[in-house]
Design an enzyme around this catalytic site. Structure first.
Site, PDB file in Angstrom:
ATOM      1  CG  LEU A   1      -3.596 -11.155  12.699  1.00 26.32           C
ATOM      2  CD1 LEU A   1      -2.663 -10.896  13.850  1.00 26.32           C
ATOM      3  CD2 LEU A   1      -3.774  -9.912  11.874  1.00 26.32           C
TER       4      LEU A   1
ATOM      5  N   GLY B   1       0.813  -1.219   0.000  1.00 23.38           N
ATOM      6  CA  GLY B   1       0.000   0.000   0.000  1.00 23.38           C
ATOM      7  C   GLY B   1       0.843   1.264   0.000  1.00 23.38           C
TER       8      GLY B   1
ATOM      9  CG  PHE C   1      -9.510  -2.056  15.374  1.00 21.34           C
ATOM     10  CD1 PHE C   1     -10.495  -2.825  14.800  1.00 21.34           C
ATOM     11  CD2 PHE C   1      -8.187  -2.280  14.987  1.00 21.34           C
ATOM     12  CE1 PHE C   1     -10.190  -3.802  13.861  1.00 21.34           C
ATOM     13  CE2 PHE C   1      -7.861  -3.252  14.054  1.00 21.34           C
ATOM     14  CZ  PHE C   1      -8.861  -4.015  13.483  1.00 21.34           C
TER      15      PHE C   1
ATOM     16  NE  ARG D   1      -3.253  -4.843  17.165  1.00 18.30           N
ATOM     17  CZ  ARG D   1      -3.193  -4.683  15.854  1.00 18.30           C
ATOM     18  NH1 ARG D   1      -2.042  -4.490  15.258  1.00 18.30           N
ATOM     19  NH2 ARG D   1      -4.297  -4.724  15.142  1.00 18.30           N
TER      20      ARG D   1
ATOM     21  CD  GLN E   1       1.230  -3.979  17.435  1.00 20.59           C
ATOM     22  OE1 GLN E   1       0.808  -4.041  16.280  1.00 20.59           O
ATOM     23  NE2 GLN E   1       0.876  -3.023  18.272  1.00 20.59           N
TER      24      GLN E   1
ATOM     25  NE  ARG F   1       0.618  -1.457  13.341  1.00 24.95           N
ATOM     26  CZ  ARG F   1      -0.465  -2.127  12.918  1.00 24.95           C
ATOM     27  NH1 ARG F   1      -1.575  -1.489  12.619  1.00 24.95           N
ATOM     28  NH2 ARG F   1      -0.431  -3.436  12.795  1.00 24.95           N
TER      29      ARG F   1
ATOM     30  CG  HIS G   1       0.973  -8.035  13.933  1.00 19.95           C
ATOM     31  ND1 HIS G   1       0.469  -8.743  12.866  1.00 19.95           N
ATOM     32  CD2 HIS G   1       0.258  -6.882  13.990  1.00 19.95           C
ATOM     33  CE1 HIS G   1      -0.514  -8.046  12.305  1.00 19.95           C
ATOM     34  NE2 HIS G   1      -0.649  -6.909  12.959  1.00 19.95           N
TER      35      HIS G   1
ATOM     36  CG  HIS H   1      -2.167  -9.132  16.577  1.00 20.43           C
ATOM     37  ND1 HIS H   1      -3.184  -9.879  17.112  1.00 20.43           N
ATOM     38  CD2 HIS H   1      -2.755  -8.159  15.847  1.00 20.43           C
ATOM     39  CE1 HIS H   1      -4.342  -9.374  16.713  1.00 20.43           C
ATOM     40  NE2 HIS H   1      -4.114  -8.330  15.945  1.00 20.43           N
TER      41      HIS H   1
ATOM     42  CD  GLU I   1      -6.774  -4.457  18.004  1.00 22.03           C
ATOM     43  OE1 GLU I   1      -5.621  -4.831  18.277  1.00 22.03           O
ATOM     44  OE2 GLU I   1      -7.086  -3.273  17.862  1.00 22.03           O
TER      45      GLU I   1
ATOM     46  N   GLY J   1       4.041   1.781  -1.165  1.00 20.65           N
ATOM     47  CA  GLY J   1       4.700   2.000  -2.459  1.00 20.65           C
ATOM     48  C   GLY J   1       3.698   2.386  -3.541  1.00 20.65           C
TER      49      GLY J   1
HETATM   50  C1  LIG Z   1      -1.648 -10.443   8.825  1.00 21.92           C
HETATM   51  C2  LIG Z   1      -1.610  -8.962   8.977  1.00 21.92           C
HETATM   52  C3  LIG Z   1      -2.783  -8.250   9.179  1.00 21.92           C
HETATM   53  C4  LIG Z   1      -2.746  -6.864   9.305  1.00 21.92           C
HETATM   54  N1  LIG Z   1      -3.920  -6.186   9.497  1.00 21.92           N
HETATM   55  C5  LIG Z   1      -3.908  -4.838   9.567  1.00 21.92           C
HETATM   56  C6  LIG Z   1      -5.107  -4.095   9.670  1.00 21.92           C
HETATM   57  O1  LIG Z   1      -6.206  -4.655   9.675  1.00 21.92           O
HETATM   58  N2  LIG Z   1      -5.031  -2.762   9.757  1.00 21.92           N
HETATM   59  C7  LIG Z   1      -3.851  -2.091   9.730  1.00 21.92           C
HETATM   60  O2  LIG Z   1      -3.847  -0.861   9.807  1.00 21.92           O
HETATM   61  N3  LIG Z   1      -2.683  -2.774   9.608  1.00 21.92           N
HETATM   62  C8  LIG Z   1      -2.692  -4.117   9.517  1.00 21.92           C
HETATM   63  N4  LIG Z   1      -1.500  -4.798   9.387  1.00 21.92           N
HETATM   64  C9  LIG Z   1      -0.265  -4.039   9.179  1.00 21.92           C
HETATM   65  C10 LIG Z   1      -0.222  -3.522   7.753  1.00 21.92           C
HETATM   66  O3  LIG Z   1      -0.888  -4.398   6.902  1.00 21.92           O
HETATM   67  C11 LIG Z   1       1.218  -3.359   7.257  1.00 21.92           C
HETATM   68  O4  LIG Z   1       1.957  -2.630   8.183  1.00 21.92           O
HETATM   69  C12 LIG Z   1       1.235  -2.615   5.936  1.00 21.92           C
HETATM   70  O5  LIG Z   1       0.361  -3.203   5.013  1.00 21.92           O
HETATM   71  C13 LIG Z   1       2.641  -2.541   5.351  1.00 21.92           C
HETATM   72  O6  LIG Z   1       2.556  -1.948   4.087  1.00 21.92           O
HETATM   73  P1  LIG Z   1       3.864  -1.531   3.291  1.00 21.92           P
HETATM   74  O7  LIG Z   1       3.393  -0.893   2.026  1.00 21.92           O
HETATM   75  O8  LIG Z   1       4.756  -0.760   4.172  1.00 21.92           O
HETATM   76  O9  LIG Z   1       4.611  -2.906   2.984  1.00 21.92           O
HETATM   77  P2  LIG Z   1       4.136  -4.327   2.400  1.00 21.92           P
HETATM   78  O10 LIG Z   1       2.704  -4.374   2.069  1.00 21.92           O
HETATM   79  O11 LIG Z   1       4.670  -5.339   3.338  1.00 21.92           O
HETATM   80  O12 LIG Z   1       4.921  -4.406   1.036  1.00 21.92           O
HETATM   81  C14 LIG Z   1       6.316  -4.482   0.967  1.00 21.92           C
HETATM   82  C15 LIG Z   1       6.728  -4.466  -0.479  1.00 21.92           C
HETATM   83  O13 LIG Z   1       8.123  -4.331  -0.569  1.00 21.92           O
HETATM   84  C16 LIG Z   1       8.630  -5.252  -1.496  1.00 21.92           C
HETATM   85  N5  LIG Z   1      10.018  -5.537  -1.128  1.00 21.92           N
HETATM   86  C17 LIG Z   1      10.505  -5.804   0.098  1.00 21.92           C
HETATM   87  N6  LIG Z   1      11.837  -5.988   0.032  1.00 21.92           N
HETATM   88  C18 LIG Z   1      12.187  -5.821  -1.251  1.00 21.92           C
HETATM   89  C19 LIG Z   1      13.420  -5.890  -1.956  1.00 21.92           C
HETATM   90  N7  LIG Z   1      14.582  -6.190  -1.360  1.00 21.92           N
HETATM   91  N8  LIG Z   1      13.397  -5.663  -3.295  1.00 21.92           N
HETATM   92  C20 LIG Z   1      12.243  -5.406  -3.946  1.00 21.92           C
HETATM   93  N9  LIG Z   1      11.055  -5.332  -3.325  1.00 21.92           N
HETATM   94  C21 LIG Z   1      11.033  -5.528  -1.997  1.00 21.92           C
HETATM   95  C22 LIG Z   1       7.700  -6.431  -1.443  1.00 21.92           C
HETATM   96  O14 LIG Z   1       7.748  -7.169  -2.627  1.00 21.92           O
HETATM   97  C23 LIG Z   1       6.359  -5.714  -1.259  1.00 21.92           C
HETATM   98  O15 LIG Z   1       5.842  -5.326  -2.508  1.00 21.92           O
HETATM   99  C24 LIG Z   1      -1.519  -6.182   9.246  1.00 21.92           C
HETATM  100  C25 LIG Z   1      -0.352  -6.892   9.035  1.00 21.92           C
HETATM  101  C26 LIG Z   1      -0.390  -8.265   8.929  1.00 21.92           C
HETATM  102  C27 LIG Z   1       0.914  -8.987   8.761  1.00 21.92           C
END
Ligand SMILES: Cc1cc2nc3c(=O)[nH]c(=O)nc-3n(C[C@H](O)[C@H](O)[C@H](O)COP(=O)(O)OP(=O)(O)OC[C@H]3O[C@@H](n4cnc5c(N)ncnc54)[C@H](O)[C@@H]3O)c2cc1C
Length: 566
Positions: free
Chosen positions: A242, A13, A116, A276, A230, A380, A345, A232, A245, A15
């Site tokens: 997971l 999300g 939440f 949490r 964190q 968080r 988590h 969870h 929550e 990126g």
């Molecule tokens: C099971 C679960 C449930 C969750 N539920 C919630 C929720 O309900 N509400 C909430 O607010 N948060 C929730 N979270 C937390 C939240 O989803 C994450 O913190 C958030 O989505 C992270 O988004 P991001 O864009 O930072 O990274 P990510 O979505 O983790 O994406 C990382 C990206 O980086 C890329 N990448 C990584 N390393 C490299 C590399 N070396 N080279 C190239 N590409 C790379 C990957 O391919 C991927 O595209 C949850 C997390 C989990 C694990």
């Protein structure tokens, strides 16, 4: 050499929102690189929802959202960043609604909101229990519509800069195994979290290995508040997968072996919806004091009881949770309680940035879970990460687009590509004696032992020593598969090397923070100590390669630290 105005590393999300924002500026060449296909990013696993003070269910305001967030953070969050996030929240929810994100609705058609943890009002907008999935799909569609270029299944290896400005990155195309330099005026890191360090029991995707923070660390860029990880409260008993929550938000109870709702002893007002850190410690305490359950395989757990919600609500609001419980625990939560235990988590710490996502190096940004702005401080709140990633993704995308319009490219040293080629070559050619699976399990065990939910000096010191030993042994890792095309053995080895580096910063930060705050709980210093530790830890690599720690003040605007009670 490939060349773009902006390269975004990560297609979660964070990126994708940054990419969308940069695509608004005409004429820019922007590429998103991702080691997995974009819609497989961990954002897609988010279940429960995203916070915004829409006030659709009860009167609410961004100010109350800010207060809850700061209190949840145990007063370590930077309040200017928190206010910015909470004020932007309603606007960005509407933006995504207009893109077509299918939020769950109230009877009258407005966006539904559920309670939440740590929130004073039902503030979490959701799409059943698949919020992240639909969010990621929606953002990806929009990126395709706006002609963003994707380099799928490319793995970023290192950052290239001249000490002042970013020149680009080095990456390997996993499909061919070829190493490339990618020149760029700006780079936005959005590589997600690093809870995979706790390999054996985590909710995180396999790829959440801290590649961004590790690259930053190697490039001399500081990391912030790394000690805060964190746990969870409700991971499935066997796997750590997971259970959102949202399940407690919809009314689920936590039950010990006496049949009690034990949260009444720990958070009499908020009960299961306390933050949490508190609920995780409560569950572990119940287990430690003999009020948990134990199965034949030796797994210890408590129950999450959802039976009283009834079939209709379960199927409508928590369909995925039901599927996961049936598939991974053999339990249908409509009829039986779900066995759960805390699971690693979320990474509160990350690359140190300002509120625009800028780092110490001009043109280098970090957003999302790999960054530390900081809006989550020491703990968080659920629903605030999906918000963090889109708000700061958007802001950084806009800032980077403006920045690159004003600057030219700087030279990119070709030798940096050869360095990475050699690094990979040496992994292939070494006569390694260590096995990846063993080292990964050892790292997970020792981090759980010394840098888990309860911490103390002696265990942390042992852990630091062991992590350093594992780091040394990792130099002798053997890559069994020497094929260059789609070599997952190579990828996992590179990821592991990143995890060990990040693990060391977590333990070091934890040792130096001699207090308890949020997710960092020390048995030897059980109280929060604002006098000495109301500050962010900063860890960076010195010229000699050793880690150095320093401190940075917390930004306080409206909310003076107070005792945190729920
Ligand atoms: C099971 C679960 C449930 C969750 N539920 C919630 C929720 O309900 N509400 C909430 O607010 N948060 C929730 N979270 C937390 C939240 O989803 C994450 O913190 C958030 O989505 C992270 O988004 P991001 O864009 O930072 O990274 P990510 O979505 O983790 O994406 C990382 C990206 O980086 C890329 N990448 C990584 N390393 C490299 C590399 N070396 N080279 C190239 N590409 C790379 C990957 O391919 C991927 O595209 C949850 C997390 C989990 C694990």
């Amino acid at each position: 050499m490939l060349q773009y105005d902006i390269v975004i590393v990560g297609a979660g999300g964070g990126g994708l929102y940054a990419a969308l924002e940069t695509s608004k500026k005409k004429g820019l060449k922007v590429a998103v690189i991702s080691k997995v296909f974009p819609t497989r990013s961990h954002t897609g696993a988010a279940q429960g929802g995203i916070n915004a003070a829409l006030g659709n269910v009860a009167p609410d305001s961004p100010e109350k959202h800010s207060y809850d967030t700061v209190k949840g953070s145990d007063f370590l969050a930077d309040q200017d960043a928190v206010e910015l996030m909470c004020e932007t929240a309603p606007k960005i929810i509407r933006e995504m609604e207009h893109m077509g994100l299918p939020f769950s609705r109230l009877e009258d058609g407005r966006i539904a909101q559920r309670p939440f943890g740590g929130a004073s009002f039902p503030r979490t907008c959701y799409a059943a229990d698949k919020t992240g999935h639909v969010m990621l799909q929606t953002l990806y569609e929009q990126c395709l519509k706006n002609n963003v270029t994707f380099l799928d299944e490319w793995f970023a290896l290192s950052l290239v800069h001249n000490g002042e400005r970013i020149a680009g990155i080095v990456a390997v195309d996993l499909k061919t195994g070829e190493v490339h330099g990618i020149r760029a005026k700006a780079v936005i890191l959005a590589t997600g979290g690093h809870a995979r360090i706790y390999w054996k029991r985590t909710s995180n995707a396999l790829g959440n290995t801290g590649d961004g923070p590790a690259m930053a660390l190697r490039a001399g860029i500081p990391l912030k508040d790394m000690e805060f990880v964190q746990f969870h409260p409700t991971g499935l008993r066997r796997t750590g997968i997971l259970v959102t929550e949202g399940a407690r938000g919809e009314g689920g109870y936590l039950i010990n072996n006496k049949g009690e709702r034990f949260m009444k002893r720990y958070a009499p007002e908020k009960m299961e919806l306390a933050p949490r850190d508190l609920v995780s410690r409560a569950i572990e305490t119940e287990i430690l004091e003999g009020r948990g359950f134990k199965d034949d395989e030796g797994n210890e757990f408590v129950y999450l009881d959802l039976r009283h919600l009834g079939r209709k609500k379960m199927l409508e609001r928590l369909p995925q949770i039901r599927e996961l419980a049936i598939d991974f625990e053999g339990v249908d939560p409509i009829e039986e309680p779900i066995p759960v235990r805390p699971t690693a988590h979320y990474s509160m710490g990350g690359i140190d940035t300002d509120i625009y996502g800028r780092t110490r190096i001009k043109g280098l940004y970090a957003v999302g879970e790999c960054a530390c702005v900081s809006v989550h401080g020491a703990n968080r709140l659920g629903g605030n990460s999906l918000l963090d990633i889109v708000v700061f993704g958007k802001i950084a995308g806009e800032d980077a687009a403006n920045y690159v319009s004003e600057v030219s490219f700087i030279p990119f040293e070709e030798s940096r590509v050869r360095d990475e080629e050699e690094r990979i070559e040496s992994l292939f050619s070494g006569d390694g004696t260590e096995r990846l699976a063993d080292l990964r399990n050892e790292l997970s065990d020792v981090m759980t032992y010394g840098a888990g939910i309860f911490r103390e000096e002696k265990k942390m010191r042992e852990t630091l020593e062991k992590v350093r030993e594992i780091k040394e042994r990792a130099k002798r890792l053997k890559i069994e598969d020497t094929e260059r095309v789609f070599n997952t053995n190579l990828q996992q080895t590179l990821e592991f090397l990143n995890m060990v580096e990040v693990a060391e910063t977590i333990v070091l930060g934890a040792i130096e923070r001699k207090e308890s705050r949020g997710a960092h709980f020390r048995l030897d210093y059980p109280k929060r100590d604002d006098e000495n530790f109301l500050k962010h830890s900063i860890i960076e690599k010195g010229e000699d390669g050793d880690l150095r720690i320093s401190w940075k003040p917390v930004k306080i605007t409206k909310f003076q630290p107070e005792e945190r009670k729920y």
